[in-house]
Design a protein around this motif. Structure first.
Motif, PDB file in Angstrom:
ATOM      1  N   THR A 140       7.420 -32.063  85.465  1.00 51.79           N
ATOM      2  CA  THR A 140       6.874 -31.192  84.418  1.00 51.79           C
ATOM      3  C   THR A 140       7.425 -31.583  83.059  1.00 51.79           C
ATOM      4  O   THR A 140       6.690 -31.676  82.071  1.00 51.79           O
ATOM      5  CB  THR A 140       7.228 -29.720  84.718  1.00 51.79           C
ATOM      6  OG1 THR A 140       6.619 -29.335  85.945  1.00 51.79           O
ATOM      7  CG2 THR A 140       6.748 -28.807  83.599  1.00 51.79           C
ATOM      8  N   MET A 185       5.346 -33.017  79.718  1.00 54.12           N
ATOM      9  CA  MET A 185       5.426 -32.347  78.419  1.00 54.12           C
ATOM     10  C   MET A 185       5.940 -33.299  77.343  1.00 54.12           C
ATOM     11  O   MET A 185       5.451 -33.306  76.211  1.00 54.12           O
ATOM     12  CB  MET A 185       6.320 -31.114  78.522  1.00 54.12           C
ATOM     13  CG  MET A 185       5.760 -30.022  79.417  1.00 54.12           C
ATOM     14  SD  MET A 185       6.931 -28.660  79.694  1.00 54.12           S
ATOM     15  CE  MET A 185       6.947 -27.887  78.063  1.00 54.12           C
ATOM     16  N   GLU A 223      10.646 -24.113  78.673  1.00 55.46           N
ATOM     17  CA  GLU A 223      10.511 -24.337  77.235  1.00 55.46           C
ATOM     18  C   GLU A 223      11.830 -24.780  76.604  1.00 55.46           C
ATOM     19  O   GLU A 223      11.857 -25.714  75.783  1.00 55.46           O
ATOM     20  CB  GLU A 223      10.008 -23.057  76.556  1.00 55.46           C
ATOM     21  CG  GLU A 223       8.616 -22.634  76.946  1.00 55.46           C
ATOM     22  CD  GLU A 223       8.541 -21.998  78.335  1.00 55.46           C
ATOM     23  OE1 GLU A 223       7.435 -21.919  78.894  1.00 55.46           O
ATOM     24  OE2 GLU A 223       9.602 -21.575  78.848  1.00 55.46           O
ATOM     25  N   GLN A 244      12.673 -28.307  77.691  1.00 56.91           N
ATOM     26  CA  GLN A 244      11.868 -29.290  76.982  1.00 56.91           C
ATOM     27  C   GLN A 244      12.360 -29.472  75.548  1.00 56.91           C
ATOM     28  O   GLN A 244      12.368 -30.599  75.035  1.00 56.91           O
ATOM     29  CB  GLN A 244      10.400 -28.871  76.972  1.00 56.91           C
ATOM     30  CG  GLN A 244       9.467 -29.780  76.209  1.00 56.91           C
ATOM     31  CD  GLN A 244       9.374 -31.187  76.772  1.00 56.91           C
ATOM     32  OE1 GLN A 244       8.893 -32.095  76.083  1.00 56.91           O
ATOM     33  NE2 GLN A 244       9.815 -31.415  78.001  1.00 56.91           N
TER      34      GLN A 244
END
Length: 213
Positions: free
Chosen positions: A18, A22, A191, A194
């Motif tokens: 993931t 991203m 979030e 990332q």
């Protein structure tokens, strides 16, 4: 800018795939020349090998045979995909690379790490990642995440103690190769993790650009 190989590593369920996806979108928006790939896989031959390695029906796969299959898929990927992309100046984001073999087959299975290093040197021609992000997660949380998404492939069905050894292996590798490895806290929100990944990679790319000036 010359090509760079950035690798995402970690135990199953750590969210590395993931995060890679991203980051790819983020770097693409910034105008970088990119490609993504994965291990095992990334080529037609590699995907066929992947189907063998992850098939739960192959529970009797001998440990050294397993290591050779990973190395075979890796060799195909390096020479067919990764090295050509690096020669073209691309940033290659790879989901797993040599460290996975060292962690899973070395620390997890107990295969000689010297033996694994030898076959991987042959498979890669000595190619090393420029930056490795190790996504670290407690094994208990890994199991929760994996169980939510599937019944588990052949490796995901391994024991808690196996994955604990794999996790410890990753952390030991990161300590030994701290010049290009960085451990990321995979228990953070997607979030926030990332955000940290982007900061690390931005700093890495900017630093490499300054070096080439």
């Amino acid at each position: 800018m010359s090509g760079k190989l950035i690798v995402f590593e970690g135990i199953d369920g750590a969210g590395k795939s993931t995060q890679l996806s991203m980051l790819y979108q983020y770097l693409q928006q910034r105008g970088y020349n990119l490609m993504t790939t994965r291990e095992p896989g990334g080529t037609p031959v590699g995907e066929e090998v992947r189907s063998i390695l992850l098939n739960p029906l192959h529970g009797d796969l001998q440990h050294r045979a397993e290591a050779f299959l990973y190395a075979a898929a890796r060799s195909q990927l390096v020479y067919q995909v990764i090295k050509p992309a690096l020669r073209e100046g691309k940033i290659v984001l790879c989901d797993r690379f040599v460290d996975s073999t060292m962690a899973y087959q070395g620390y997890g299975r107990g295969i000689s790490r010297n033996f694994l290093q030898q076959i991987n040197d042959l498979a890669t021609g000595g190619l090393q990642a420029d930056l490795v992000l190790v996504f670290d997660l407690p094994v208990e949380e890994s199991f929760k995440r994996v169980n939510k998404r599937s019944t588990g492939d052949r490796l995901e069905q391994e024991t808690h103690s196996f994955f604990q050894r794999v996790r410890e292996g990753y952390l030991e590798i990161a300590r030994q190769q701290c010049h290009n490895h960085l451990v990321m806290d995979a228990s953070l929100s997607v979030e926030e993790l990332q955000r940290q990944v982007r900061t690390v990679v931005d700093n890495f790319i900017d630093g490499k650009l300054r070096e080439s000036d």
